[in-house]
Design an enzyme around this catalytic site. Structure first.
Site, short mmCIF file in Angstrom:
data_model
loop_
_atom_site.label_atom_id
_atom_site.label_comp_id
_atom_site.label_asym_id
_atom_site.label_seq_id
_atom_site.Cartn_x
_atom_site.Cartn_y
_atom_site.Cartn_z
N CYS A 1 0.85 -1.19 0.00
CA CYS A 1 0.00 0.00 0.00
C CYS A 1 0.89 1.24 0.00
O CYS A 1 2.04 1.19 0.41
CB CYS A 1 -0.92 0.07 1.20
SG CYS A 1 -1.98 -1.35 1.41
N ARG B 1 4.02 -0.42 -5.04
CA ARG B 1 3.82 -0.96 -3.70
C ARG B 1 2.49 -1.70 -3.57
O ARG B 1 2.27 -2.42 -2.60
CB ARG B 1 3.86 0.16 -2.67
CG ARG B 1 5.20 0.83 -2.56
CD ARG B 1 5.16 1.90 -1.52
NE ARG B 1 5.00 1.34 -0.20
CZ ARG B 1 6.00 1.13 0.63
NH1 ARG B 1 7.22 1.44 0.27
NH2 ARG B 1 5.79 0.61 1.81
N TRP C 1 -2.96 -2.57 -1.47
CA TRP C 1 -2.65 -3.98 -1.73
C TRP C 1 -3.45 -4.74 -0.68
O TRP C 1 -3.13 -4.68 0.52
CB TRP C 1 -1.15 -4.24 -1.57
CG TRP C 1 -0.73 -5.63 -1.92
CD1 TRP C 1 -0.36 -6.08 -3.15
CD2 TRP C 1 -0.62 -6.75 -1.04
NE1 TRP C 1 -0.03 -7.42 -3.09
CE2 TRP C 1 -0.19 -7.86 -1.81
CE3 TRP C 1 -0.85 -6.95 0.32
CZ2 TRP C 1 0.03 -9.12 -1.26
CZ3 TRP C 1 -0.65 -8.22 0.87
CH2 TRP C 1 -0.21 -9.28 0.08
N ASN D 1 -1.67 2.17 6.16
CA ASN D 1 -0.80 1.07 5.69
C ASN D 1 -0.52 0.18 6.89
O ASN D 1 -0.25 0.70 7.97
CB ASN D 1 0.56 1.59 5.21
CG ASN D 1 0.49 2.17 3.82
OD1 ASN D 1 -0.58 2.20 3.21
ND2 ASN D 1 1.61 2.62 3.33
N GLY D 2 -0.49 -1.13 6.67
CA GLY D 2 -0.18 -2.03 7.78
C GLY D 2 -1.36 -2.93 8.09
O GLY D 2 -2.29 -3.06 7.28
N GLU E 1 16.35 -18.34 -8.53
CA GLU E 1 16.03 -16.95 -8.86
C GLU E 1 15.49 -16.84 -10.30
O GLU E 1 14.55 -16.10 -10.55
CB GLU E 1 17.28 -16.07 -8.66
CG GLU E 1 17.14 -14.62 -9.05
CD GLU E 1 16.02 -13.86 -8.35
OE1 GLU E 1 15.44 -14.37 -7.37
OE2 GLU E 1 15.69 -12.76 -8.83
N LYS F 1 11.81 -15.39 -11.21
CA LYS F 1 11.57 -14.28 -12.14
C LYS F 1 10.50 -14.68 -13.14
O LYS F 1 9.58 -13.93 -13.42
CB LYS F 1 12.85 -13.90 -12.92
CG LYS F 1 13.88 -13.13 -12.17
CD LYS F 1 13.51 -11.70 -11.83
CE LYS F 1 12.76 -11.58 -10.55
NZ LYS F 1 13.43 -11.53 -9.31
N GLU G 1 6.97 -15.01 -11.48
CA GLU G 1 6.44 -13.73 -11.01
C GLU G 1 5.80 -12.91 -12.12
O GLU G 1 4.76 -12.31 -11.91
CB GLU G 1 7.58 -12.86 -10.46
CG GLU G 1 7.95 -13.11 -9.04
CD GLU G 1 8.95 -12.09 -8.54
OE1 GLU G 1 8.70 -11.51 -7.50
OE2 GLU G 1 9.99 -11.87 -9.21
N HIS H 1 15.35 -37.49 -7.90
CA HIS H 1 14.73 -37.91 -6.64
C HIS H 1 13.25 -37.52 -6.59
O HIS H 1 12.68 -37.40 -5.51
CB HIS H 1 15.49 -37.31 -5.45
CG HIS H 1 16.90 -37.79 -5.36
ND1 HIS H 1 17.23 -39.06 -4.96
CD2 HIS H 1 18.07 -37.20 -5.70
CE1 HIS H 1 18.54 -39.22 -5.01
NE2 HIS H 1 19.08 -38.11 -5.47
N LYS I 1 5.88 -4.46 -4.23
CA LYS I 1 7.34 -4.31 -4.21
C LYS I 1 7.90 -4.48 -2.81
O LYS I 1 8.97 -5.04 -2.62
CB LYS I 1 7.67 -2.92 -4.75
CG LYS I 1 9.17 -2.64 -4.86
CD LYS I 1 9.77 -3.39 -6.01
CE LYS I 1 11.25 -3.21 -6.15
NZ LYS I 1 11.85 -4.33 -6.89
O1 M6R Z 1 12.74 -5.78 -0.27
P1 M6R Z 1 13.17 -7.19 -0.05
O2 M6R Z 1 14.42 -7.55 -0.78
O3 M6R Z 1 13.27 -7.54 1.41
O4 M6R Z 1 11.99 -8.04 -0.65
C1 M6R Z 1 11.99 -9.43 -0.56
C2 M6R Z 1 11.00 -10.03 -1.53
O5 M6R Z 1 9.71 -9.60 -1.24
C3 M6R Z 1 11.34 -9.69 -2.98
O6 M6R Z 1 12.63 -10.08 -3.30
C4 M6R Z 1 10.35 -10.39 -3.92
O7 M6R Z 1 10.56 -11.77 -3.91
C5 M6R Z 1 10.44 -9.79 -5.31
N1 M6R Z 1 9.14 -9.80 -5.90
C6 M6R Z 1 11.38 -10.52 -6.19
O8 M6R Z 1 11.33 -10.15 -7.52
#
Ligand code: M6R
Length: 616
Positions: free
Chosen positions: A2, A27, A77, A103-104, A489, A493, A496, A512, A611
């Site tokens: 948010c 965000r 969000w 927010n929160g 990773e 990507k 996501e 396995h 984010k």
């Molecule tokens: O801000 P941070 O690095 O602590 O965030 C951690 C994850 O939320 C962040 O890396 C998330 O997995 C991203 N969407 C990756 O692309």
């Protein structure tokens, strides 16, 4: 998660709020709303979906927008309740005199709601946040003082909050409060700004006050007064914001993600600049406050992080154990905080976070601080909550990252971990500066920016592979050793931003279980660096081929065996096993990007993500 923006001054509030919210869209972006103060009346406009919907609503309210110079806005969000117009912020009390954005998460919202229902409060939404509007309004009835009402209300609220509230009888002020959710007050001339993150206000001012937990502020156009929860007036500490407005432009790229991938060679240069001069010099890390004595007493390292930062930390484990020779554990912060973890003053805890605001990692850091461990934070946001909690800080200097999918911050985190490892190693063992392997690693690190450029300058083959495979519904990524985190990773990507089901496995684990899924519908992407595990990964690829899986290789080595084995091979510049994660990932980021692009996905703002994950 948010975003909050507030403005009080002489300009059109709606324009500043909309612009600010657009910079916070990364965000959260499932609904949005603003409250505009007009002469003793508060007008509220909300819209579900992207910010453009709210923009459209406001475009039909020019009369109100032209008159209002005070307002608050929010981009959501969803945590409690669907992303509907009713659940969008701002929320109000029964009569609409008081508005609030939040927010929160209010953890005791059910108890508070039951209490407030007894006083006749009528709830319109399914959110926890609406409770705050009724609660502050209820307190306001007692004193007619918004600051006092906010102060009493926050004492009753458990959880995390950044609040921004206005009351129609007090059009000259916005009252804000913070606990475990970031909030800054941008200081201008005859105007002031409020935001949950810098991008929202950087265009207007570089001066800001960072509100701390349990602080409440009364913001007027010519003054900012900060108080603790006992009503004591605190000193205003004005700081300079660390970013330039230009950071928030796509610079001609179609998406922020593509721009940020292409920025990585410069980011790598920035990370190394001033820290690694030449292969034979020691690494300089000015903000790392670990003395020789401290380092010699450290007998274990724990890395805590989430998501992409967790994957960077996994690479960190390999190199810290290889060079610094200190046993290193790594765990997702969300798991770490619910275990009886063993940490003491001889434990170095490394927290990694792009945003520096990830709730689980913050909680983990607070826990280990109580145990006396030295907390070193690697973050892209030296102004963040985590940075403020750190004993030592290693800013990664990647510049603001707007796309929700982390790319350049990952490369910057990796390089920072290499620098940290070399720094610790040279303190533990002074002679290591002359070690051949270390000199050669440093040489390679200095060459890395140019090698990244070789990949980003010609993406033709990556685009072709992306097009060819964009129709598949599932993917497996495999690698061994230090590139195992690269497989995780790369898969993250892809899933996501394209919503393709992609999973990373250590290549040895394939047989396995996961091998059961292999057939012609399940492409396997293998990371094949010529080094210790190359032949083993090649054998695992043979096993996949025997199950008719389509095979894509990412390799730094021209091998005549590739032609028969792989359906497609993506070649990268030559690089050692040790540093290869920092180069391989660039190919995987581009592949994920172009697949998502072919599929027409919303690359920068993928569904359901945010984010900065500020709730546990
Ligand atoms: O801000 P941070 O690095 O602590 O965030 C951690 C994850 O939320 C962040 O890396 C998330 O997995 C991203 N969407 C990756 O692309």
């Amino acid at each position: 998660m948010c975003g909050i923006v507030g403005y009080i001054g002489d300009k059109k509030a709606s324009e500043i709020l909309l612009k600010g919210l657009s910079y916070l869209e990364y965000r959260g972006y499932d609904s949005s709303g603003v409250a505009l103060m007009t002469r003793n009346k508060i007008e509220i406009f909300k819209a579900p979906g992207k910010l453009n919907n709210l923009r459209e609503v406001l475009s039909n309210q020019q009369n109100i927008c032209n008159r209002s110079t005070v307002g608050i806005g929010h981009i959501r969000w969803a945590t409690h309740g669907l992303p509907t117009e009713l659940n969008a912020h701002p929320h109000t009390c029964n009569c609409g005199s008081l508005v609030v954005v939040h927010n929160g998460i209010i953890e005791n919202y059910k108890e508070l709601k039951n209490e407030l229902l007894k006083y006749g409060c009528e709830f319109k939404s399914q959110t926890d946040s609406e409770v705050a509007a009724h609660l502050i309004a209820h307190e306001f009835q007692k004193t007619k003082d918004l600051l006092a009402a906010m102060t009493s209300a926050v004492k009753k609220i458990q959880g995390a909050y950044a609040f921004c509230a206005m009351h129609k009888t007090l059009p000259d002020r916005i009252v804000v409060a913070r606990k475990n959710a970031p909030l800054i007050i941008g200081v201008g001339e005859g105007e002031n700004f409020i935001a949950s993150d810098i991008p929202a206000i950087i265009e207007y001012t570089k001066k800001a006050i960072y509100l701390n937990d349990n602080q409440i502020a009364e913001v007027k156009k010519n003054s900012v007064k900060i108080f603790d929860t006992d009503g004591n007036l605190l000193e205003n500490k004005i700081e300079m914001l660390p970013f330039e407005p230009v950071a928030l432009s796509k610079m001609g790229y179609k998406h922020y993600m593509l721009k940020e991938i292409h920025e990585q060679s410069d980011v790598a240069r920035n990370v190394l600049s001033g820290k690694l001069k030449d292969p034979k010099s020691p690494v300089v890390l000015e903000d790392v406050k670990l003395s020789t004595n401290d380092l010699k007493n450290i007998n274990r390292i724990q890395i805590i992080a989430c998501g992409t930062s967790l994957h960077a930390g996994l690479v960190g484990k390999y190199i810290l154990e290889k060079f610094a020779k200190i046993p290193t554990d790594i765990e997702a912060s969300s798991e770490y905080i619910y275990r009886d973890t063993i940490a003491d003053k001889n434990t170095l805890v490394i927290g990694i976070s792009q945003s520096g605001e990830t709730a689980d990692t913050i909680t983990a850091i607070k826990q280990v601080r109580e145990k006396g461990s030295h907390v070193l934070i690697i973050t892209n946001r030296p102004d963040s909550t985590m940075a403020r909690l750190a004993d030592s800080l290693l800013p990664v200097n990647a510049g603001i990252e707007v796309s929700v999918a982390a790319t350049k911050s990952y490369t910057a985190q990796l390089l920072s971990l290499y620098l940290l490892t070399l720094y610790m190693t040279q303190i533990i063992d002074e002679k290591s500066v002359n070690d051949k392997e270390i000199i050669s690693l440093k040489q390679e690190m200095l060459e890395l920016p140019n090698k990244i450029e070789t990949i980003t300058n010609d993406t033709t083959s990556i685009k072709a592979v992306a097009k060819k495979y964009s129709g598949f519904k599932d993917f497996i990524f495999i690698a061994r050793g230090i590139n195992y985190p690269t497989s995780l990773e790369g898969a993250l990507k892809l899933k996501e931003i394209s919503y393709i089901n992609a999973t990373g496995y250590s290549a040895g684990e394939l047989k396995h279980g996961p091998i059961a899924m292999l057939d012609e519908t399940m492409p396997v992407l293998a990371i094949l660096n010529k080094g210790a595990v190359y032949d083993k990964v090649m054998s695992n690829c043979e096993e996949a081929k025997a199950r008719q899986a389509k095979l894509i290789g990412v390799s730094n080595y021209i091998d005549r065996k590739h032609k028969d084995l792989f359906d497609d091979i993506l070649l990268i510049p030559n690089i050692s096993d040790t540093l290869s994660p920092a180069l391989n990932i660039v190919v995987l980021q581009l592949l994920a990007y172009y697949i998502a692009e072919y599929l027409g996905k919303d690359v920068d703002q993928p569904r359901n993500l945010a984010k900065s994950v500020t709730v546990e």
